[in-house]
Design an enzyme around this catalytic site. Structure first.
Site, PDB file in Angstrom:
ATOM      1  CB  SER A  23       8.759  11.215  -4.002  1.00 15.71           C
ATOM      2  OG  SER A  23       9.578  11.264  -2.799  1.00 15.71           O
ATOM      3  CG  HIS A  63       6.768   9.473  -7.731  1.00 18.63           C
ATOM      4  ND1 HIS A  63       5.672   9.788  -7.376  1.00 18.63           N
ATOM      5  CD2 HIS A  63       7.214   8.956  -6.385  1.00 18.63           C
ATOM      6  CE1 HIS A  63       5.653  10.109  -6.005  1.00 18.63           C
ATOM      7  NE2 HIS A  63       6.438   9.613  -5.507  1.00 18.63           N
ATOM      8  CE  LYS A  93       3.331   7.894  -4.209  1.00 21.93           C
ATOM      9  NZ  LYS A  93       4.048   7.393  -3.362  1.00 21.93           N
TER      10      LYS A  93
HETATM   11  C1  LIG Z   1       4.584   7.112  -2.110  1.00 23.22           C
HETATM   12  C2  LIG Z   1       5.836   6.561  -2.135  1.00 23.22           C
HETATM   13  C3  LIG Z   1       5.984   5.300  -1.227  1.00 23.22           C
HETATM   14  C4  LIG Z   1       4.982   4.862  -0.199  1.00 23.22           C
HETATM   15  O1  LIG Z   1       3.768   4.224  -1.048  1.00 23.22           O
HETATM   16  P1  LIG Z   1       2.417   4.180  -0.345  1.00 23.22           P
HETATM   17  O2  LIG Z   1       1.948   3.186  -1.210  1.00 23.22           O
HETATM   18  O3  LIG Z   1       1.770   5.415  -0.361  1.00 23.22           O
HETATM   19  O4  LIG Z   1       2.656   3.781   1.018  1.00 23.22           O
HETATM   20  C5  LIG Z   1       7.152   4.672  -1.131  1.00 23.22           C
HETATM   21  N1  LIG Z   1       8.080   5.043  -2.200  1.00 23.22           N
HETATM   22  C6  LIG Z   1       8.123   6.201  -2.663  1.00 23.22           C
HETATM   23  C7  LIG Z   1       9.183   6.766  -3.398  1.00 23.22           C
HETATM   24  C8  LIG Z   1       6.751   6.979  -2.727  1.00 23.22           C
HETATM   25  O5  LIG Z   1       6.900   8.161  -3.515  1.00 23.22           O
END
Ligand SMILES: *Cc1c(COP(=O)(O)O)cnc(C)c1O
Length: 399
Positions: A192, A220, A252
């Site tokens: 990320s 992602h 995302k």
């Molecule tokens: C954003 C993210 C999460 C958390 O997801 P949310 O739905 O925002 O709680 C978990 N793992 C990764 C790699 C992320 O980038």
């Protein structure tokens, strides 16, 4: 005489002062959405280069329409947990669509990705209920994994072993430390804060050889990589047997909110029993599930969004090279610009903001000490001209 009891709030305040001094204080800023890729910050329109809305779906008219229609028919909240009457037709349809898209037997919804990771790891560790007794689970993780994967292993009481980033030999050595224990190897699909893709095929081969279960967090990758945007695991052509635990998020590239874990019926049924962050929480609003079903169709079938994103990524990388801006090795929409020092990263971010671009500085502890960076993310909402102007501003801000 015992010394007086320390005050936890005072301790928190002291810690804040320390962070402020080290230029590490975090600050929430209220923003408004503008046209296209713009956001409005402190009354100024900025081009947003920080969003994870990679495909530009968050304001897609069809998603908005699906959400509004479902809310009109069903109301806003689910009213209960999934197991206690909160699981609606929209949730069931979404779980089926996610399983189909990712090529898995079943999928289970969670309210956030953070909760999905906590729930999956604690359930696999046999730590689903207090007092539950199971052999300790060895949890082997990439050093740069998302915080929620690390927290899941900690909460589950796993033997947590971290390996050198993206290094399969290092992962193998960590698995060897407890050869007799049940083992889970967890990795981000796309990292990320760095944007690189995990070596999924060699990790899958390692897990098969070592009888460890591979879990991939594709927050992602989903929507961005692979055929029809089915994610990094689909891109690496790894089956459900090879990646038994696939986690993805809906906030995302899909532009909504929530998350899921996909895999076998045995896995999903096990999570229904033992994942406390699934059992003891209200189901996501059904209207969001309806909007997410529409988001999956847009992500799968509006392939021009991924094509456009790929062109913008290539443009950004070529333009950075031409200007002598160093980048990390990344082919995804996450294109961090390393700066190093936190103070310098904050200053560069402020200069970019003055020039009309929102690009926050990412500092420790989110990234390792000395590796502060500007985390640029690209979206199908950007125009080539936005990217070109950002590159000029970056060259000036980082000079
Ligand atoms: C954003 C993210 C999460 C958390 O997801 P949310 O739905 O925002 O709680 C978990 N793992 C990764 C790699 C992320 O980038």
């Amino acid at each position: 005489m015992t010394s007086p009891r320390p005050d936890p709030l005072q301790r928190l305040a002291a810690e804040q002062a320390r962070r402020a001094h080290a230029q590490l204080r975090r600050r929430v800023r209220t923003v408004a959405t503008g046209e296209g890729a713009q956001i409005v910050v402190d009354g100024r329109r900025l081009i947003n280069f920080a969003s994870n809305d990679y495909l530009g779906l968050a304001r897609h008219p069809a998603l908005v329409e699906a959400l509004v229609r479902a809310a009109r028919e069903d109301g806003v909240g689910a009213g209960a947990a999934h197991l206690l009457g909160g699981h609606r037709d929209e949730h069931a349809r979404l779980e089926e669509a996610l399983a189909r898209w990712t090529g898995r037997e079943r999928a289970l919804l969670f309210s956030t990705g953070y909760m999905a990771n906590l729930g999956a790891i604690t359930a696999l560790a046999g730590a689903g209920e207090p007092g539950a007794r199971a052999e300790p689970l060895l949890c082997v993780q990439d050093k740069l994994n998302h915080a929620s994967l690390l927290d899941g292993a900690r909460l589950a009481g796993c033997t947590l072993k971290r390996y050198v980033h993206a290094n399969v030999d290092s992962a193998a050595r960590q698995l060897d430390t407890y050869p007799g224990d049940p083992a889970l190897l967890a990795t981000d699909g796309v990292f990320s804060m760095d944007g690189d893709v995990a070596p999924l095929a060699p990790l899958a081969a390692l897990c098969r050889a070592q009888r460890a279960v591979l879990m991939v967090d594709d927050a992602h990758g989903l929507g961005v990589l692979g055929p029809d945007g089915a994610g990094s695991v689909a891109e690496a052509k790894l089956s459900q047997d090879e990646v038994p635990v696939l986690m993805g998020t809906l906030g995302k590239a899909l532009g909504v909110s929530g998350a899921f874990v996909a895999g076998s019926a045995v896995l999903v049924d096990g999570l229904v029993q033992a994942a406390r962050s699934f059992v003891y929480t209200t189901a996501m609003p059904p209207a969001l599930a309806a909007a997410t079903c529409t988001a999956i169709d847009a992500a799968r079938f509006e392939g021009w969004r991924r094509d456009r994103l790929a062109r913008l990524i290539a443009h950004f990388r070529h333009g950075a090279q031409a200007r002598g801006i160093a980048l990390l090795e990344s082919r995804t929409p996450i294109q961090p610009v390393p700066v190093g020092d936190s103070t310098a990263a904050l200053a560069a971010s402020a200069r970019l903001e003055a020039a009309g671009f929102y690009v926050p500085a990412i500092r420790p502890p989110t990234v390792p000490p000395g590796q502060a960076r500007l985390r640029v993310t690209l979206s199908a909402l950007h125009a080539e001209g936005d990217v070109e102007r950002l590159l000029d501003a970056l060259a000036a801000a980082c000079a």
